[in-house]
Motif scaffolding. Structure first.
Motif, PDB file in Angstrom:
ATOM      1  N   TYR A 160      18.678  89.766  20.690  1.00 25.23           N
ATOM      2  CA  TYR A 160      17.048  90.258  20.396  1.00 25.23           C
ATOM      3  C   TYR A 160      17.179  91.620  20.983  1.00 25.23           C
ATOM      4  N   ASP A 161      17.453  91.931  22.288  1.00 22.78           N
ATOM      5  CA  ASP A 161      17.534  93.261  22.919  1.00 22.78           C
ATOM      6  C   ASP A 161      17.982  94.311  22.247  1.00 22.78           C
ATOM      7  N   ARG A 162      19.420  93.843  21.571  1.00 22.07           N
ATOM      8  CA  ARG A 162      20.219  95.004  20.917  1.00 22.07           C
ATOM      9  C   ARG A 162      19.409  95.393  19.552  1.00 22.07           C
ATOM     10  N   ALA A 163      18.494  94.321  19.097  1.00 25.67           N
ATOM     11  CA  ALA A 163      17.691  94.696  17.696  1.00 25.67           C
ATOM     12  C   ALA A 163      16.462  95.614  18.080  1.00 25.67           C
ATOM     13  N   GLY A 164      16.257  95.988  19.431  1.00 20.63           N
ATOM     14  CA  GLY A 164      15.387  96.834  19.797  1.00 20.63           C
ATOM     15  C   GLY A 164      13.669  96.144  19.727  1.00 20.63           C
ATOM     16  N   LEU A 165      13.640  94.832  19.643  1.00 22.94           N
ATOM     17  CA  LEU A 165      12.308  94.272  19.334  1.00 22.94           C
ATOM     18  C   LEU A 165      11.756  93.984  20.931  1.00 22.94           C
ATOM     19  N   PRO A 166      10.481  94.105  20.815  1.00 24.93           N
ATOM     20  CA  PRO A 166       9.499  94.218  21.980  1.00 24.93           C
ATOM     21  C   PRO A 166       9.879  93.142  23.163  1.00 24.93           C
ATOM     22  N   PRO A 167      10.070  93.584  24.384  1.00 20.05           N
ATOM     23  CA  PRO A 167      10.381  92.609  25.336  1.00 20.05           C
ATOM     24  C   PRO A 167       9.164  91.444  25.424  1.00 20.05           C
ATOM     25  N   ARG A 168       7.908  91.834  25.460  1.00 22.28           N
ATOM     26  CA  ARG A 168       6.842  91.000  25.691  1.00 22.28           C
ATOM     27  C   ARG A 168       6.654  89.659  24.729  1.00 22.28           C
ATOM     28  N   LEU A 169       7.449  90.011  23.488  1.00 25.25           N
ATOM     29  CA  LEU A 169       7.269  88.728  22.531  1.00 25.25           C
ATOM     30  C   LEU A 169       8.455  88.046  22.566  1.00 25.25           C
ATOM     31  N   PHE A 170       9.581  88.228  23.398  1.00 26.06           N
ATOM     32  CA  PHE A 170      10.880  87.603  23.472  1.00 26.06           C
ATOM     33  C   PHE A 170      10.558  85.940  23.567  1.00 26.06           C
ATOM     34  N   GLN A 171       9.488  85.496  24.604  1.00 24.62           N
ATOM     35  CA  GLN A 171       9.049  84.211  24.696  1.00 24.62           C
ATOM     36  C   GLN A 171       8.793  83.459  23.461  1.00 24.62           C
ATOM     37  N   ALA A 172       7.983  84.192  22.643  1.00 24.97           N
ATOM     38  CA  ALA A 172       7.451  83.768  21.457  1.00 24.97           C
ATOM     39  C   ALA A 172       8.394  83.526  20.526  1.00 24.97           C
ATOM     40  N   PHE A 173       9.431  84.250  20.417  1.00 24.56           N
ATOM     41  CA  PHE A 173      10.806  84.091  19.564  1.00 24.56           C
ATOM     42  C   PHE A 173      11.467  82.984  20.069  1.00 24.56           C
ATOM     43  N   ARG A 174      11.601  82.687  21.403  1.00 22.80           N
ATOM     44  CA  ARG A 174      12.599  81.673  21.942  1.00 22.80           C
ATOM     45  C   ARG A 174      12.065  80.371  21.645  1.00 22.80           C
ATOM     46  N   ALA A 175      10.514  80.399  21.733  1.00 20.84           N
ATOM     47  CA  ALA A 175       9.877  79.221  21.347  1.00 20.84           C
ATOM     48  C   ALA A 175       9.910  78.782  19.932  1.00 20.84           C
ATOM     49  N   GLY A 176      10.197  79.858  19.043  1.00 26.04           N
ATOM     50  CA  GLY A 176      10.217  79.643  17.543  1.00 26.04           C
ATOM     51  C   GLY A 176      11.739  79.000  17.254  1.00 26.04           C
ATOM     52  N   VAL A 177      12.668  79.730  17.965  1.00 30.86           N
ATOM     53  CA  VAL A 177      14.135  79.273  17.611  1.00 30.86           C
ATOM     54  C   VAL A 177      14.059  77.540  18.360  1.00 30.86           C
ATOM     55  N   ASP A 178      13.497  77.375  19.525  1.00 31.63           N
ATOM     56  CA  ASP A 178      13.733  75.976  19.971  1.00 31.63           C
ATOM     57  C   ASP A 178      13.095  74.980  19.087  1.00 31.63           C
ATOM     58  N   THR A 179      11.882  75.395  18.348  1.00 30.22           N
ATOM     59  CA  THR A 179      11.119  74.445  17.610  1.00 30.22           C
ATOM     60  C   THR A 179      11.992  74.370  16.326  1.00 30.22           C
ATOM     61  N   TRP A 180      12.277  75.247  15.766  1.00 28.11           N
ATOM     62  CA  TRP A 180      13.420  75.082  14.561  1.00 28.11           C
ATOM     63  C   TRP A 180      14.406  73.928  14.777  1.00 28.11           C
ATOM     64  N   ARG A 181      15.075  74.291  16.089  1.00 21.15           N
ATOM     65  CA  ARG A 181      16.300  73.306  16.278  1.00 21.15           C
ATOM     66  C   ARG A 181      15.864  71.965  16.341  1.00 21.15           C
ATOM     67  N   ALA A 182      14.849  71.803  17.091  1.00 25.78           N
ATOM     68  CA  ALA A 182      14.104  70.542  17.403  1.00 25.78           C
ATOM     69  C   ALA A 182      13.932  69.821  16.003  1.00 25.78           C
ATOM     70  N   LEU A 183      13.255  70.397  15.179  1.00 29.89           N
ATOM     71  CA  LEU A 183      12.610  69.889  13.823  1.00 29.89           C
ATOM     72  C   LEU A 183      14.002  69.607  13.014  1.00 29.89           C
ATOM     73  N   ALA A 184      15.066  70.616  13.043  1.00 25.50           N
ATOM     74  CA  ALA A 184      16.353  70.345  12.477  1.00 25.50           C
ATOM     75  C   ALA A 184      17.018  69.154  12.725  1.00 25.50           C
ATOM     76  N   ALA A 185      17.006  68.873  14.064  1.00 22.97           N
ATOM     77  CA  ALA A 185      17.520  67.595  14.562  1.00 22.97           C
ATOM     78  C   ALA A 185      17.029  66.431  14.346  1.00 22.97           C
ATOM     79  N   GLU A 186      15.712  66.440  14.012  1.00 23.14           N
ATOM     80  CA  GLU A 186      14.920  65.176  13.548  1.00 23.14           C
ATOM     81  C   GLU A 186      15.476  64.733  11.977  1.00 23.14           C
ATOM     82  N   GLY A 187      16.020  65.817  11.244  1.00 17.47           N
ATOM     83  CA  GLY A 187      16.712  65.411   9.906  1.00 17.47           C
ATOM     84  C   GLY A 187      15.673  65.972   8.997  1.00 17.47           C
ATOM     85  N   ILE A 188      14.827  66.678   9.395  1.00 20.16           N
ATOM     86  CA  ILE A 188      13.488  67.090   8.362  1.00 20.16           C
ATOM     87  C   ILE A 188      14.118  68.259   7.539  1.00 20.16           C
TER      88      ILE A 188
END
Length: 379
Positions: free
Chosen positions: A303-331
């Motif tokens: 994320y940092d190497r891509a030069g994206l805004p630091p203040r939005l990292f937690q929002a991206f982190r939440a998105g990745v975690d949510t995607w993983r959790a839903l994928a793990a449920e087999g959807i």
């Protein structure tokens, strides 16, 4: 009048018939036509003059036909059959007549438009008066150059429907949109469309010359930008070569945090991975490993190497975690249900995400009213 008729028959016509040089005959034709136009003709005189014009229209010399077309281009002396004949002639002869002659019916002009010649369409579009029927056909079928000329012609009777057609057909043609925007009278729904599509300078003109509140203009312009972002996300999901698609977006300077955040919130993980890889200038397989790293450091590093805004990292982190959790449920990650669940959980599961970031998402993500209410309650 007798003297006039004598001059026509005994001097000009004899010169026109007997002269062997095209230039001399063209000069005679010009003088003849000019005299006809200036004289006060009764019905018999007009009939005689029009017989002469029919002869001139059939003259083998281009210079002679051109002399008549240019001299009498706006005259009501030319009959319809002669005007139609000249309109089918060479451009140097046809264009002055098409642009100015009152002899044409609307049906004649529509036929000229549908024949498809760019310069002749432009000539019709720039006439001193363009009727509603002719303008409607030009708006729907004319080339870009002719439609731009039509839009810039305030004597063209463009209906609301025709104006909307022009804006829809040429939404990505700034010169056409500008010509429409600078018309003296515009319906409100066309103004709103132009505010979404046109440049800042044109937007300011619309606000200052039409009854548009500045806040309305700002809202519509913002909506336009967000709609474009949604479209890009949808295009990415259908792309067969995401790496090339992301490279293209980056070259256009539209590959940014807003686009990637929207893509991730809509469940487009592959788009997010390839987008990070492009911005970080790293191979996709390496970006994939870092995004899906079980530890806390991989995603942050890419994320940092891509030069994206630091203040939005937690929002991206939440998105990745949510995607993983839903994928793990087999959807099925490609389903509409997955996308709906992704967006809902993304906005509600992480109270640690800054309130401003949630507001940012709620305002900009493409979401249903019920989801907006859920997110608002969570915030």
């Amino acid at each position: 009048m007798t003297a006039f008729r004598a001059r026509l028959t005994e001097v000009d016509i004899r010169r026109l018939i007997k002269a062997t040089d095209d230039d001399e005959r063209a000069e005679a034709a010009h003088k003849l036509c000019r005299n006809m136009e200036r004289a006060e003709l009764n019905e018999d005189d007009r009939a005689a003059a029009q017989k002469i014009l029919r002869l001139l229209a059939n003259d083998a010399a281009e210079l002679v036909r051109r002399a008549m077309a240019v001299t009498l281009k706006a005259s009501d002396l030319i009959p319809n059959d002669v005007a139609r004949k000249l309109a089918g002639d060479l451009d140097s002869i046809a264009l002055p007549i098409i642009a100015s002659s009152p002899a044409f019916s609307d049906e004649d002009l529509i036929e000229i438009v549908r024949a498809g010649s760019v310069v002749r369409q432009v000539a019709v579009a720039g006439r001193a008066r363009v009727s509603r029927d002719v303008a409607t056909v030009l708006a729907a079928e004319g080339c870009e150059q002719s439609v731009r000329t039509l839009a810039a012609n305030d004597n063209a009777d463009l209906s609301e429907g025709a104006l909307a057609t022009v804006v829809d057909r040429f939404a990505e043609a700034p010169e056409v949109l500008t010509a429409v925007a600078y018309r003296q009278v515009l319906p409100l729904h066309v103004i709103e469309r132009l505010i979404q599509l046109a440049s800042e300078a044109v937007r300011e003109h619309l606000i200052s010359h039409h009854a548009v509140a500045p806040e309305t203009a700002i809202r519509l312009a913002q909506y336009s930008r967000e709609r474009m972002t949604v479209d890009l996300v949808d295009q990415a999901s259908a792309s067969a070569d995401l790496a090339a698609f992301m490279a293209q977006l980056n070259a256009r300077r539209v590959l940014n945090a807003s686009l990637l955040l929207r893509g991730l919130a809509r469940g487009q993980m592959a788009m997010f991975e390839y987008g990070l890889a492009e911005l970080a200038n790293t191979p996709h397989h390496r970006a994939w490993l870092m995004v899906h790293d079980a530890g806390p450091l991989g995603l942050k590093a890419i994320y940092d190497r891509a030069g994206l805004p630091p203040r939005l990292f937690q929002a991206f982190r939440a998105g990745v975690d949510t995607w993983r959790a839903l994928a793990a449920e087999g959807i099925d990650t490609s389903s509409a249900y997955f996308r709906d669940q992704m967006l809902e959980r993304f906005l509600t599961q992480r109270p640690a995400v800054l309130r401003d970031d949630l507001a940012y998402l709620m305002e900009r993500l493409d979401q249903s009213p019920s989801l907006s209410l859920t997110a608002a309650n969570a915030a």
